[in-house]
Design an enzyme around this catalytic site. Structure first.
Site, PDB file in Angstrom:
ATOM      1  N   ARG A 114      38.151 -13.026 -60.402  1.00 51.98           N
ATOM      2  CA  ARG A 114      36.757 -12.623 -60.497  1.00 51.98           C
ATOM      3  C   ARG A 114      36.518 -11.779 -61.746  1.00 51.98           C
ATOM      4  NH1 ARG A 114      34.872  -9.179 -56.955  1.00 51.98           N
ATOM      5  NH2 ARG A 114      36.917  -8.280 -56.419  1.00 51.98           N
ATOM      6  N   HIS A 128      37.723   0.100 -32.225  1.00 55.46           N
ATOM      7  CA  HIS A 128      38.747  -0.961 -32.293  1.00 55.46           C
ATOM      8  C   HIS A 128      39.999  -0.562 -31.519  1.00 55.46           C
ATOM      9  CE1 HIS A 128      36.976  -2.845 -36.234  1.00 55.46           C
ATOM     10  NE2 HIS A 128      36.163  -2.928 -35.203  1.00 55.46           N
ATOM     11  N   LYS A 180      31.814 -11.565 -38.493  1.00 55.45           N
ATOM     12  CA  LYS A 180      32.728 -12.720 -38.530  1.00 55.45           C
ATOM     13  C   LYS A 180      32.146 -13.899 -37.753  1.00 55.45           C
ATOM     14  CE  LYS A 180      36.893 -10.104 -39.591  1.00 55.45           C
ATOM     15  NZ  LYS A 180      38.260  -9.668 -39.191  1.00 55.45           N
ATOM     16  N   TYR A 209      45.212  -6.964 -49.539  1.00 53.07           N
ATOM     17  CA  TYR A 209      46.393  -6.555 -48.769  1.00 53.07           C
ATOM     18  C   TYR A 209      47.037  -7.749 -48.073  1.00 53.07           C
ATOM     19  CZ  TYR A 209      49.383  -4.174 -45.416  1.00 53.07           C
ATOM     20  OH  TYR A 209      50.467  -3.782 -44.670  1.00 53.07           O
ATOM     21  N   ARG A 215      31.248 -17.724 -38.927  1.00 57.17           N
ATOM     22  CA  ARG A 215      31.681 -18.908 -38.163  1.00 57.17           C
ATOM     23  C   ARG A 215      30.492 -19.853 -37.912  1.00 57.17           C
ATOM     24  NH1 ARG A 215      35.836 -17.890 -33.140  1.00 57.17           N
ATOM     25  NH2 ARG A 215      37.458 -16.718 -34.239  1.00 57.17           N
ATOM     26  N   GLY A 245      42.757 -12.983 -53.289  1.00 62.15           N
ATOM     27  CA  GLY A 245      44.203 -13.088 -53.432  1.00 62.15           C
ATOM     28  C   GLY A 245      44.925 -11.830 -53.861  1.00 62.15           C
TER      29      GLY A 245
HETATM   30  P1  NDP Z   1      41.267  -5.894 -48.698  1.00 58.37           P
HETATM   31  O1  NDP Z   1      40.549  -4.631 -48.463  1.00 58.37           O
HETATM   32  O2  NDP Z   1      42.662  -5.881 -49.217  1.00 58.37           O
HETATM   33  O3  NDP Z   1      40.316  -6.810 -49.652  1.00 58.37           O
HETATM   34  C1  NDP Z   1      40.663  -8.169 -49.816  1.00 58.37           C
HETATM   35  C2  NDP Z   1      39.907  -8.751 -50.979  1.00 58.37           C
HETATM   36  O4  NDP Z   1      38.507  -8.778 -50.693  1.00 58.37           O
HETATM   37  C3  NDP Z   1      39.960  -7.972 -52.272  1.00 58.37           C
HETATM   38  O5  NDP Z   1      41.239  -8.081 -52.868  1.00 58.37           O
HETATM   39  C4  NDP Z   1      38.858  -8.656 -53.043  1.00 58.37           C
HETATM   40  O6  NDP Z   1      39.322  -9.877 -53.641  1.00 58.37           O
HETATM   41  C5  NDP Z   1      37.881  -9.059 -51.941  1.00 58.37           C
HETATM   42  N1  NDP Z   1      36.649  -8.306 -52.102  1.00 58.37           N
HETATM   43  C6  NDP Z   1      36.392  -7.058 -51.684  1.00 58.37           C
HETATM   44  N2  NDP Z   1      35.151  -6.698 -52.070  1.00 58.37           N
HETATM   45  C7  NDP Z   1      34.628  -7.759 -52.746  1.00 58.37           C
HETATM   46  C8  NDP Z   1      33.396  -8.018 -53.394  1.00 58.37           C
HETATM   47  N3  NDP Z   1      32.443  -7.105 -53.434  1.00 58.37           N
HETATM   48  N4  NDP Z   1      33.217  -9.235 -53.989  1.00 58.37           N
HETATM   49  C9  NDP Z   1      34.192 -10.175 -53.939  1.00 58.37           C
HETATM   50  N5  NDP Z   1      35.394  -9.992 -53.348  1.00 58.37           N
HETATM   51  C10 NDP Z   1      35.583  -8.792 -52.762  1.00 58.37           C
HETATM   52  O7  NDP Z   1      41.253  -6.784 -47.356  1.00 58.37           O
HETATM   53  P2  NDP Z   1      42.315  -6.719 -46.140  1.00 58.37           P
HETATM   54  O8  NDP Z   1      43.502  -7.539 -46.513  1.00 58.37           O
HETATM   55  O9  NDP Z   1      42.487  -5.308 -45.722  1.00 58.37           O
HETATM   56  O10 NDP Z   1      41.477  -7.463 -44.974  1.00 58.37           O
HETATM   57  C11 NDP Z   1      41.374  -8.870 -44.970  1.00 58.37           C
HETATM   58  C12 NDP Z   1      41.013  -9.352 -43.572  1.00 58.37           C
HETATM   59  O11 NDP Z   1      42.018  -8.921 -42.665  1.00 58.37           O
HETATM   60  C13 NDP Z   1      39.676  -8.821 -43.020  1.00 58.37           C
HETATM   61  O12 NDP Z   1      39.053  -9.855 -42.281  1.00 58.37           O
HETATM   62  C14 NDP Z   1      40.104  -7.695 -42.083  1.00 58.37           C
HETATM   63  O13 NDP Z   1      39.194  -7.572 -40.991  1.00 58.37           O
HETATM   64  C15 NDP Z   1      41.442  -8.174 -41.580  1.00 58.37           C
HETATM   65  N6  NDP Z   1      42.359  -7.056 -41.267  1.00 58.37           N
HETATM   66  C16 NDP Z   1      43.023  -7.069 -40.074  1.00 58.37           C
HETATM   67  C17 NDP Z   1      43.934  -6.084 -39.779  1.00 58.37           C
HETATM   68  C18 NDP Z   1      44.711  -6.155 -38.506  1.00 58.37           C
HETATM   69  O14 NDP Z   1      45.422  -5.209 -38.174  1.00 58.37           O
HETATM   70  N7  NDP Z   1      44.635  -7.225 -37.787  1.00 58.37           N
HETATM   71  C19 NDP Z   1      44.198  -4.977 -40.701  1.00 58.37           C
HETATM   72  C20 NDP Z   1      43.465  -5.050 -41.933  1.00 58.37           C
HETATM   73  C21 NDP Z   1      42.570  -6.067 -42.215  1.00 58.37           C
HETATM   74  P3  NDP Z   1      39.976  -9.980 -55.104  1.00 58.37           P
HETATM   75  O15 NDP Z   1      41.443 -10.110 -54.796  1.00 58.37           O
HETATM   76  O16 NDP Z   1      39.369 -11.220 -55.697  1.00 58.37           O
HETATM   77  O17 NDP Z   1      39.625  -8.725 -55.829  1.00 58.37           O
HETATM   78  C1  GO6 Z   2      43.019  -0.150 -38.672  1.00 61.11           C
HETATM   79  C2  GO6 Z   2      41.710  -4.284 -37.798  1.00 61.11           C
HETATM   80  C3  GO6 Z   2      42.374  -4.783 -36.689  1.00 61.11           C
HETATM   81  C4  GO6 Z   2      40.508  -4.838 -38.230  1.00 61.11           C
HETATM   82  C5  GO6 Z   2      43.762   3.535 -38.789  1.00 61.11           C
HETATM   83  C6  GO6 Z   2      39.976  -5.940 -37.563  1.00 61.11           C
HETATM   84  C7  GO6 Z   2      41.375   3.296 -38.479  1.00 61.11           C
HETATM   85  C8  GO6 Z   2      42.492   4.103 -38.635  1.00 61.11           C
HETATM   86  C9  GO6 Z   2      46.077   3.825 -39.047  1.00 61.11           C
HETATM   87  O1  GO6 Z   2      39.693  -0.733 -37.456  1.00 61.11           O
HETATM   88  O2  GO6 Z   2      42.444  -2.241 -41.139  1.00 61.11           O
HETATM   89  O3  GO6 Z   2      42.456  -6.467 -34.951  1.00 61.11           O
HETATM   90  O4  GO6 Z   2      44.794   4.412 -38.935  1.00 61.11           O
HETATM   91  O5  GO6 Z   2      40.127  -7.510 -35.770  1.00 61.11           O
HETATM   92  O6  GO6 Z   2      42.386   5.468 -38.638  1.00 61.11           O
HETATM   93  C10 GO6 Z   2      41.293  -1.991 -38.654  1.00 61.11           C
HETATM   94  C11 GO6 Z   2      41.849  -0.766 -39.400  1.00 61.11           C
HETATM   95  C12 GO6 Z   2      42.306  -3.110 -38.500  1.00 61.11           C
HETATM   96  C13 GO6 Z   2      40.837  -1.537 -37.279  1.00 61.11           C
HETATM   97  C14 GO6 Z   2      42.230  -0.981 -40.819  1.00 61.11           C
HETATM   98  C15 GO6 Z   2      42.795   1.341 -38.656  1.00 61.11           C
HETATM   99  C16 GO6 Z   2      43.904   2.153 -38.806  1.00 61.11           C
HETATM  100  C17 GO6 Z   2      41.520   1.906 -38.500  1.00 61.11           C
HETATM  101  C18 GO6 Z   2      41.855  -5.887 -36.034  1.00 61.11           C
HETATM  102  C19 GO6 Z   2      40.640  -6.453 -36.467  1.00 61.11           C
HETATM  103  C20 GO6 Z   2      43.689  -5.914 -34.500  1.00 61.11           C
END
Ligand code: NDP
Ligand code: GO6
Length: 312
Positions: free
Chosen positions: A35, A270, A138, A14, A142, A11
């Site tokens: 935690r 990606h 992931k 990001y 699942r 929670g």
């Molecule tokens: P964060 O890097 O912000 O981490 C989220 C939380 O993970 C942390 O706040 C922490 O929970 C928990 N965590 C990390 N390490 C541990 C550990 N060792 N033990 C227990 N808990 C841990 O995550 P994001 O929000 O960046 O990513 C979340 C999801 O979103 C992922 O599946 C990622 O693939 C996806 N994503 C997708 C993006 C997109 O563009 N579509 C971009 C970025 C992410 P706590 O709050 O309890 O400390």
């Molecule tokens: C985006 C992501 C997107 C993760 C960067 C899982 C490298 C970069 C802006 O690797 O979250 O679907 O610069 O399924 O240099 C990842 C990262 C986001 C992709 C960070 C990123 C940004 C990587 C996904 C997904 C769209």
């Protein structure tokens, strides 16, 4: 029917922090895992306390203590996990297997949403190394969920606007270029960009919706289905300034992986799937999937010109 009780695991993350806010905003009794391992991370603690000030309940629990996870899960109806999956943060997707075990033992959960929120991992079977690890992990989670017969919803959120839009889709930066922009191929491949708070809003709307039980929900708001060139043009309109554009071929883009660190290579892979293959828009959402903007037309999702205004 009364609103289901929600536990957000991850929670303070990001997207996690936005899940907590959206859950509270939609009137769900909201619980957030606290935690012990956060130790001296005063930012995390203060964020948790800010959630408590807004009406959330903090629940102590650790991934190192199975029983504590079972007890936390027993307090709620729905669990949403937003575990980190980003390589330049603390990638820990497989840790969720411990949470799946706890949910299985507790036996009371009506819906579990694992940490996905990106490309649909079920469609990324041919993803490039090393970035494929994101999707492979992931899919392992699942498999555990489905083998345990845990009711679930998978959310494919496409691109978080913050990581993909203000930088005009460039890697390694989060702010717009000033003079020139690099286009992936002709820059006309369509992707989908979603404001992070909208992702949380749509996610919370799915948790009590029978239409999304054991389904994948894609978040594909029609006006946010855009090409990189359209993002650049939107920015040029906002700033009144044209950028020099040049193009990088798929071969040269992939070659840029050579000799770079693992994290960079993950990103290149990606980005390649998104901007050259069009993996977010090169398929119809069949009847095994649902689309969020269609399910919840009442959500006035943020358009990307609005999102970009803050960066001018
Ligand atoms: P964060 O890097 O912000 O981490 C989220 C939380 O993970 C942390 O706040 C922490 O929970 C928990 N965590 C990390 N390490 C541990 C550990 N060792 N033990 C227990 N808990 C841990 O995550 P994001 O929000 O960046 O990513 C979340 C999801 O979103 C992922 O599946 C990622 O693939 C996806 N994503 C997708 C993006 C997109 O563009 N579509 C971009 C970025 C992410 P706590 O709050 O309890 O400390
Ligand atoms: C985006 C992501 C997107 C993760 C960067 C899982 C490298 C970069 C802006 O690797 O979250 O679907 O610069 O399924 O240099 C990842 C990262 C986001 C992709 C960070 C990123 C940004 C990587 C996904 C997904 C769209």
């Amino acid at each position: 029917m009364e609103k289901s009780k929600v536990l957000v695991v991850g929670g303070t993350g990001y997207i996690g922090r936005r899940m907590v806010k959206a859950s509270l905003a939609q009137g769900h009794p909201t619980f957030v895992l606290q935690r012990p391992e956060i130790g001296l991370d005063i930012e995390k603690l203060q964020m948790l306390l800010s959630f408590k000030a807004k009406g959330a309940t903090l629940v102590e629990g650790s991934f190192a203590d199975h029983k504590s996870l079972v007890e936390a899960v027993k307090k709620v109806d729905v669990v949403i996990c937003t575990m980190s999956g980003v390589h330049f943060r603390s990638h820990n997707i497989l840790l969720q297997l411990k949470l799946v075990e706890a949910i299985k033992e507790a036996g009371n959960i009506k819906r579990f949403l694992p940490s996905e929120f990106g490309m649909d991992p079920a469609r990324m079977g041919d993803a490039l190394e090393p970035g494929r690890v994101t999707f492979d992990e992931k899919m392992i989670v699942r498999k555990a969920i489905e083998e345990a017969n845990i009711p679930h919803t998978y959310v494919s959120a496409n691109c978080f606007a913050g990581y993909f839009v203000p930088n005009l889709c460039q890697m390694t930066v989060l702010t717009p270029p000033k003079e020139k922009v690099c286009l992936y191929g002709d820059g006309n491949v369509k992707a989908v960009f979603v404001d992070e708070y909208d992702i949380a809003t749509y996610t919370i709307k799915t948790i009590d919706d029978p239409r999304t039980l054991n389904k994948t929900v894609y978040i594909r708001p029609p006006e946010n289905i855009l090409s990189q060139r359209q993002i650049v043009e939107t920015w040029e309109k906002l700033t009144g300034k044209k950028l020099d554009k040049f193009s990088i071929s798929k071969e040269d883009f992939l070659a840029s992986m050579e000799g770079k660190d693992f994290t960079f290579q993950v990103g290149v892979g990606h980005f390649y799937h998104i901007y050259y293959e069009g993996c977010l828009t090169n398929f119809e959402i069949g009847d095994e999937g649902e689309e969020a903007a269609t399910l919840y037309p009442e959500v006035n999702y943020k358009r990307m010109d609005e999102y970009l205004k803050l960066y001018v």
